[in-house]
Design an enzyme around this catalytic site. Structure first.
Site, PDB file in Angstrom:
ATOM      1  N   GLU A  90      16.700  57.322   4.528  1.00 21.42           N
ATOM      2  CA  GLU A  90      15.610  58.617   4.516  1.00 21.42           C
ATOM      3  C   GLU A  90      16.331  59.855   5.536  1.00 21.42           C
ATOM      4  O   GLU A  90      17.261  59.318   6.986  1.00 21.42           O
ATOM      5  CB  GLU A  90      14.205  58.107   5.176  1.00 21.42           C
ATOM      6  CG  GLU A  90      13.059  58.646   4.539  1.00 21.42           C
ATOM      7  CD  GLU A  90      12.762  58.307   3.562  1.00 21.42           C
ATOM      8  OE1 GLU A  90      13.482  59.234   1.932  1.00 21.42           O
ATOM      9  OE2 GLU A  90      12.352  56.925   2.935  1.00 21.42           O
ATOM     10  N   HIS A  91      16.485  60.524   5.289  1.00 28.68           N
ATOM     11  CA  HIS A  91      16.408  61.815   5.581  1.00 28.68           C
ATOM     12  C   HIS A  91      18.722  62.218   5.478  1.00 28.68           C
ATOM     13  O   HIS A  91      18.221  62.246   6.909  1.00 28.68           O
ATOM     14  CB  HIS A  91      15.826  62.241   7.051  1.00 28.68           C
ATOM     15  CG  HIS A  91      14.665  62.972   6.845  1.00 28.68           C
ATOM     16  ND1 HIS A  91      14.324  64.026   6.515  1.00 28.68           N
ATOM     17  CD2 HIS A  91      13.938  62.233   6.951  1.00 28.68           C
ATOM     18  CE1 HIS A  91      13.234  64.506   6.264  1.00 28.68           C
ATOM     19  NE2 HIS A  91      12.051  63.616   6.404  1.00 28.68           N
ATOM     20  N   ASP A 123      20.041  62.122   2.728  1.00 33.62           N
ATOM     21  CA  ASP A 123      21.105  62.723   1.943  1.00 33.62           C
ATOM     22  C   ASP A 123      21.250  63.820   2.170  1.00 33.62           C
ATOM     23  O   ASP A 123      22.473  63.974   1.050  1.00 33.62           O
ATOM     24  CB  ASP A 123      19.876  63.003   0.616  1.00 33.62           C
ATOM     25  CG  ASP A 123      18.445  63.569   0.647  1.00 33.62           C
ATOM     26  OD1 ASP A 123      18.768  64.068   1.718  1.00 33.62           O
ATOM     27  OD2 ASP A 123      17.790  63.579  -0.552  1.00 33.62           O
ATOM     28  N   SER A 150       6.172  63.328  -7.105  1.00 34.87           N
ATOM     29  CA  SER A 150       5.833  63.815  -8.137  1.00 34.87           C
ATOM     30  C   SER A 150       6.916  65.257  -8.649  1.00 34.87           C
ATOM     31  O   SER A 150       6.427  65.552  -9.919  1.00 34.87           O
ATOM     32  CB  SER A 150       4.420  63.979  -8.234  1.00 34.87           C
ATOM     33  OG  SER A 150       4.362  65.074  -6.835  1.00 34.87           O
ATOM     34  N   ASP A 165      15.693  62.588  -4.458  1.00 26.67           N
ATOM     35  CA  ASP A 165      14.871  62.129  -5.924  1.00 26.67           C
ATOM     36  C   ASP A 165      14.747  62.591  -6.907  1.00 26.67           C
ATOM     37  O   ASP A 165      13.953  62.122  -7.743  1.00 26.67           O
ATOM     38  CB  ASP A 165      13.111  63.318  -4.747  1.00 26.67           C
ATOM     39  CG  ASP A 165      13.145  63.074  -3.350  1.00 26.67           C
ATOM     40  OD1 ASP A 165      13.614  61.967  -2.602  1.00 26.67           O
ATOM     41  OD2 ASP A 165      11.956  63.771  -3.200  1.00 26.67           O
TER      42      ASP A 165
END
Ligand code: GLA
Length: 389
Positions: free
Chosen positions: A33-34, A36, A126, A171
């Site tokens: 997480e964090h 990328d 989304s 994402d």
């Protein structure tokens, strides 16, 4: 939304049937997480929550969009597109069109109706699904021949320029590159990726939706990026080989502690440790090792996000603490950008029911909040509907 409903809604809005039907999934992230936007490693997967699109070129110069879930439409001439203030939903699609135009594509007017079941603000991306679906659909309709990695970058840029969030690539990559039954490790520097089977017969990936999205999520996200960039600047002055936090080690950070200051040092330490956790976790998956060890990595990731990276919130921390006493749970952590959204829980398949009951009861007892949960299945990335499911 079924395909017949989607087609009927498209016709109701635009008067003719669509030429293309496609789906774009949301994502989970097992770990990383964090990392990328720090040239690091991530381990996401596409899930069985998706946005469905019906599209067609309309022979005019107008983009006509219909958001079926909230019964809203938007129309603009291709030549007139610009970011719309106040987080308008059409920004994601318009940002993609802007990216295609910049890429040299000729984009004529098109119609697009869409709707789906990815909860918004829950950290399941989304927005990336919206961007990737439209990018993939236009690539098909216009025969542009762009590969999925190019589409992922284009969709990421749409988020930067039209939604004003300086996100990394994870994402969009996950929505386009997902594979059923697999998680996929992406090296965000080399862009190499590798699939790992994830057997949901042995354990399930369960999402617990805190139901909150704190207002500071986007601004704090951009601040974290700046703090990391500041860290790199300072570390690079001492060692020119450090081009991103990906290249730093814990001793590098230790040695620069005074210049970094407490806050930036913590951010850097978290990123270095989280990259190592991704490597450790994929090593476990490759050797088919114990779920308890995988779960321990998830808990360690959460502790880093809470204490050093400081992107958690009381609701997420409560859910992770509750999971520790929950039957069958191997590990849990907050997922995505933070400040709300979901926790990801690794749960023994035969214990899912009792796990859910424990979490719902506990969340209600401790915070008076209702808990929505999703037992996910890992799905394929963006693609066309060839038959009418
Ligand atoms: C958001 C961003 C991603 C990634 C995660 C944190 O989901 O869109 O690029 O940075 O946060 O891992």
């Amino acid at each position: 939304m079924t395909i017949p409903t989607l087609k009927a809604d498209f016709e109701r809005h635009f008067g003719v049937p669509p030429d293309l039907l496609l789906r774009a999934p949301g994502r989970i992230n097992l770990i990383g997480e964090h990392t990328d936007y720090n040239d690091g490693l991530v381990l996401p997967a596409a899930i069985d929550k998706e946005i469905r699109f019906a599209m067609r070129l309309n022979g005019t110069d107008q983009i006509r969009l219909a958001a079926l879930d909230f019964d809203a439409t938007y129309e603009v001439a291709v030549a007139a597109i610009a970011p719309i203030p106040d987080g308008h939903w059409a920004n994601y699609q318009l940002g993609v069109v802007a990216g295609l135009l910049r890429h040299g594509a000729v984009v004529p007017g098109f119609d697009c109706a869409f709707g789906g079941d990815i909860p918004t603000g829950a950290g399941m991306s989304s927005s990336a699904a919206l961007e990737c679906g439209v990018a993939w659909g236009l690539n098909e309709l216009l025969h542009l021949g762009l590969d999925n990695m190019t589409l992922a970058h284009l969709a990421q840029k749409a988020e930067h320029e039209y939604a004003k969030v300086m996100c990394g690539l994870m994402d969009q990559f996950a929505s386009l590159f997902g594979r059923a039954g697999h998680v996929v490790e992406l090296d965000c520097r080399s862009l190499e990726y590798a699939y790992f089977p994830f057997d949901t017969a042995a354990c399930r990936l369960v999402l617990c939706n805190s139901g909150v999205k704190h207002a500071l999520a986007d601004s704090e996200y951009n601040t974290r990026r700046q703090e990391c960039a500041r860290g790199v600047e300072i570390l690079q002055a001492k060692n020119p080989k450090i081009k991103a936090l990906r290249d730093a080690t814990l001793p590098d950070i230790e040695a620069a502690q005074a210049e970094l200051g407490e806050v930036v040092a913590k951010r850097c330490r978290y990123v270095v440790e989280e990259n190592q956790r991704v490597r450790d976790l994929t090593a476990h998956l490759a050797k088919n090792q114990s779920l308890a060890e995988v779960g321990a990595l998830l808990y360690a990731s959460h502790a880093g996000l809470r204490d050093d990276y400081q992107v958690s919130c009381p609701e997420l921390d409560t859910l992770v603490e509750l999971s520790r006493q929950a039957p069958g749970c191997y590990g849990a952590r907050m997922m995505g950008g933070g400040f709300g959204g979901c926790t990801l829980n690794l749960v023994a398949t035969d214990k899912v029911k009792v796990f859910l009951a424990h979490m719902k009861q506990g969340y209600h007892d401790q915070l008076g909040l209702k808990l929505d949960t999703y037992v996910t299945t890992l799905a394929d990335g963006v693609g066309e509907f060839l038959n009418e499911e």
